[in-house]
Design an enzyme around this catalytic site. Structure first.
Site, mmCIF file in Angstrom:
data_model
loop_
_atom_site.group_PDB
_atom_site.id
_atom_site.type_symbol
_atom_site.label_atom_id
_atom_site.label_comp_id
_atom_site.label_asym_id
_atom_site.label_seq_id
_atom_site.Cartn_x
_atom_site.Cartn_y
_atom_site.Cartn_z
ATOM 1 N N LYS A 34 0.850 -1.185 0.000
ATOM 2 C CA LYS A 34 0.000 0.000 0.000
ATOM 3 C C LYS A 34 0.888 1.238 0.000
ATOM 4 O O LYS A 34 1.734 1.408 0.872
ATOM 5 C CB LYS A 34 -0.903 0.040 1.235
ATOM 6 C CG LYS A 34 -1.860 1.237 1.213
ATOM 7 C CD LYS A 34 -2.719 1.301 2.468
ATOM 8 C CE LYS A 34 -2.074 2.026 3.610
ATOM 9 N NZ LYS A 34 -2.189 3.488 3.595
ATOM 10 N N ASP A 61 -3.322 4.215 -2.381
ATOM 11 C CA ASP A 61 -4.200 4.786 -1.346
ATOM 12 C C ASP A 61 -4.160 6.305 -1.417
ATOM 13 O O ASP A 61 -3.542 6.955 -0.579
ATOM 14 C CB ASP A 61 -3.710 4.260 0.023
ATOM 15 C CG ASP A 61 -4.546 4.759 1.187
ATOM 16 O OD1 ASP A 61 -5.705 5.157 0.978
ATOM 17 O OD2 ASP A 61 -4.024 4.736 2.325
ATOM 18 N N LYS A 63 -7.081 8.222 -1.816
ATOM 19 C CA LYS A 63 -8.324 8.753 -1.217
ATOM 20 C C LYS A 63 -8.815 10.012 -1.934
ATOM 21 O O LYS A 63 -8.939 11.083 -1.326
ATOM 22 C CB LYS A 63 -8.113 9.070 0.270
ATOM 23 C CG LYS A 63 -7.727 7.877 1.139
ATOM 24 C CD LYS A 63 -7.756 8.257 2.622
ATOM 25 C CE LYS A 63 -7.387 7.132 3.545
ATOM 26 N NZ LYS A 63 -5.950 6.771 3.546
ATOM 27 N N ASP A 66 -13.208 14.994 -4.753
ATOM 28 C CA ASP A 66 -13.288 16.214 -5.565
ATOM 29 C C ASP A 66 -14.575 16.131 -6.371
ATOM 30 O O ASP A 66 -15.390 15.229 -6.145
ATOM 31 C CB ASP A 66 -12.036 16.299 -6.474
ATOM 32 C CG ASP A 66 -11.626 17.741 -6.757
ATOM 33 O OD1 ASP A 66 -12.505 18.535 -7.168
ATOM 34 O OD2 ASP A 66 -10.440 18.078 -6.579
ATOM 35 N N THR A 125 -10.872 7.088 10.871
ATOM 36 C CA THR A 125 -10.914 6.615 12.263
ATOM 37 C C THR A 125 -10.314 7.633 13.221
ATOM 38 O O THR A 125 -10.431 7.492 14.431
ATOM 39 C CB THR A 125 -10.169 5.277 12.414
ATOM 40 O OG1 THR A 125 -8.934 5.375 11.743
ATOM 41 C CG2 THR A 125 -10.980 4.142 11.853
ATOM 42 N N ARG A 216 3.772 -0.851 10.382
ATOM 43 C CA ARG A 216 4.941 -0.954 11.259
ATOM 44 C C ARG A 216 5.223 -2.324 11.861
ATOM 45 O O ARG A 216 6.402 -2.660 12.035
ATOM 46 C CB ARG A 216 4.845 0.128 12.343
ATOM 47 C CG ARG A 216 5.082 1.520 11.772
ATOM 48 C CD ARG A 216 4.568 2.615 12.659
ATOM 49 N NE ARG A 216 3.106 2.632 12.666
ATOM 50 C CZ ARG A 216 2.370 3.490 13.368
ATOM 51 N NH1 ARG A 216 2.956 4.403 14.115
ATOM 52 N NH2 ARG A 216 1.057 3.441 13.309
HETATM 53 O O1 C5P Z 1 1.903 1.091 10.731
HETATM 54 P P1 C5P Z 1 0.451 0.767 10.768
HETATM 55 O O2 C5P Z 1 0.140 -0.709 10.727
HETATM 56 O O3 C5P Z 1 -0.280 1.468 11.869
HETATM 57 O O4 C5P Z 1 -0.079 1.361 9.373
HETATM 58 C C1 C5P Z 1 -1.429 1.347 9.048
HETATM 59 C C2 C5P Z 1 -1.650 1.998 7.717
HETATM 60 O O5 C5P Z 1 -3.045 2.124 7.530
HETATM 61 C C3 C5P Z 1 -1.076 3.389 7.562
HETATM 62 O O6 C5P Z 1 -0.735 3.552 6.182
HETATM 63 C C4 C5P Z 1 -2.224 4.286 7.933
HETATM 64 O O7 C5P Z 1 -2.175 5.535 7.304
HETATM 65 C C5 C5P Z 1 -3.395 3.484 7.415
HETATM 66 N N1 C5P Z 1 -4.653 3.751 8.065
HETATM 67 C C6 C5P Z 1 -4.855 3.607 9.428
HETATM 68 N N2 C5P Z 1 -6.069 3.848 9.977
HETATM 69 C C7 C5P Z 1 -7.064 4.214 9.209
HETATM 70 C C8 C5P Z 1 -6.896 4.357 7.841
HETATM 71 C C9 C5P Z 1 -5.658 4.105 7.293
HETATM 72 O O8 C5P Z 1 -3.942 3.256 10.150
HETATM 73 N N3 C5P Z 1 -8.223 4.391 9.750
#
Ligand code: C5P
Length: 236
Positions: A34, A61, A63, A66, A125, A216
């Protein structure tokens, strides 16, 4: 589909060389990568191509949000990158989502790139009841998520991005064929970081998620390949 195929690893970095290296190391152990606004704004389509040279499917991604004509154009431009998944904000409304759906359908019709999966983002979220009320969208995040998920489905989207907590409600409202892509995933052994409401990979799959977005816990692990394999094993 294998458990690994359901994992999209979030490469949240501006460093295209590092992202390409990680993608190469993880090919075969995850279902795709992603890439979002941070990566794309820094590196553009050429940077995306460096990462997808690994052969991993792409969730682009960006998003989009517009007017319908502009979103349709943005989706058409993104098709050159042959994404497996693209997305828009559901709050852009039915005409905008329909324009995006028509644009992805053109990809299939022209016989070029495969038709990507079109997802809608319902409620970020990061927004709580007070934030929703402040922008005039009621004060019940789950009700708003379900409302926008239904609208996305009626407007031709294939699924939504949702938090683990919303999987059951959206599944109920939109049925089994609707794709649910879920971030906020943490194996028991990984640090939570800034994610507060997390769920394990197994819990998310059991609740009905189709794809998991995991950043992560894989990218910051001492051994990202081993972390991805452990997560897939836990999902099985
Ligand atoms: O590192 P981590 O597992 O937290 O990454 C989650 C990914 O999902 C990141 O790219 C973050 O921007 C995305 N994301 C999120 N929560 C959301 C929507 C997208 O963590 N509600």
């Amino acid at each position: 589909m294998t458990p690994a195929d359901r994992i999209f690893v979030a490469l949240d970095t501006t460093d295209a060389a590092e992202a390409a290296r990680l993608a190469g190391a993880l090919a075969g152990a995850v279902g795709g990568v992603k890439l979002g606004k941070e990566f794309f704004t820094a590196n553009g389509p050429i940077g995306v191509g460096r990462v997808t040279a690994s052969g991993l499917p792409l969730f682009l991604d960006l998003k989009f949000h517009d007017i319908p004509n502009t979103v349709a154009g943005a989706i058409r431009s993104s098709l050159a990158l042959k994404p497996m998944i693209v997305n828009v904000h559901a709050s852009g409304g039915p005409a905008m989502m329909r324009a995006a759906a028509d644009a992805v359908a053109e990809a299939g019709a022209e016989g070029g790139a495969d038709r990507p999966i079109l997802l809608a983002v319902t409620v970020l979220t990061s927004m709580g009841p007070d934030d929703l009320a402040a922008v005039g969208m009621g004060d019940d995040p789950e009700a708003q998520v379900v409302r926008l998920a239904r609208l996305a489905q009626q407007s031709g989207c294939d699924g939504v991005v949702c938090s683990p907590r919303e999987i059951a409600a959206v599944r109920d409202a939109c049925g089994t064929g609707f794709k649910l892509v879920v971030p906020g995933i943490r194996p028991e052994w990984a640090a939570k970081g800034d994610q507060k409401r997390v769920t394990t990979p197994k819990q998310a799959i059991d609740a009905g998620a189709d794809y998991l977005v995991i950043g992560r816990p894989i990218t910051q692990a001492d051994d990202p390949l081993d972390a991805a394999r452990r997560i897939a094993a836990e999902m099985a």
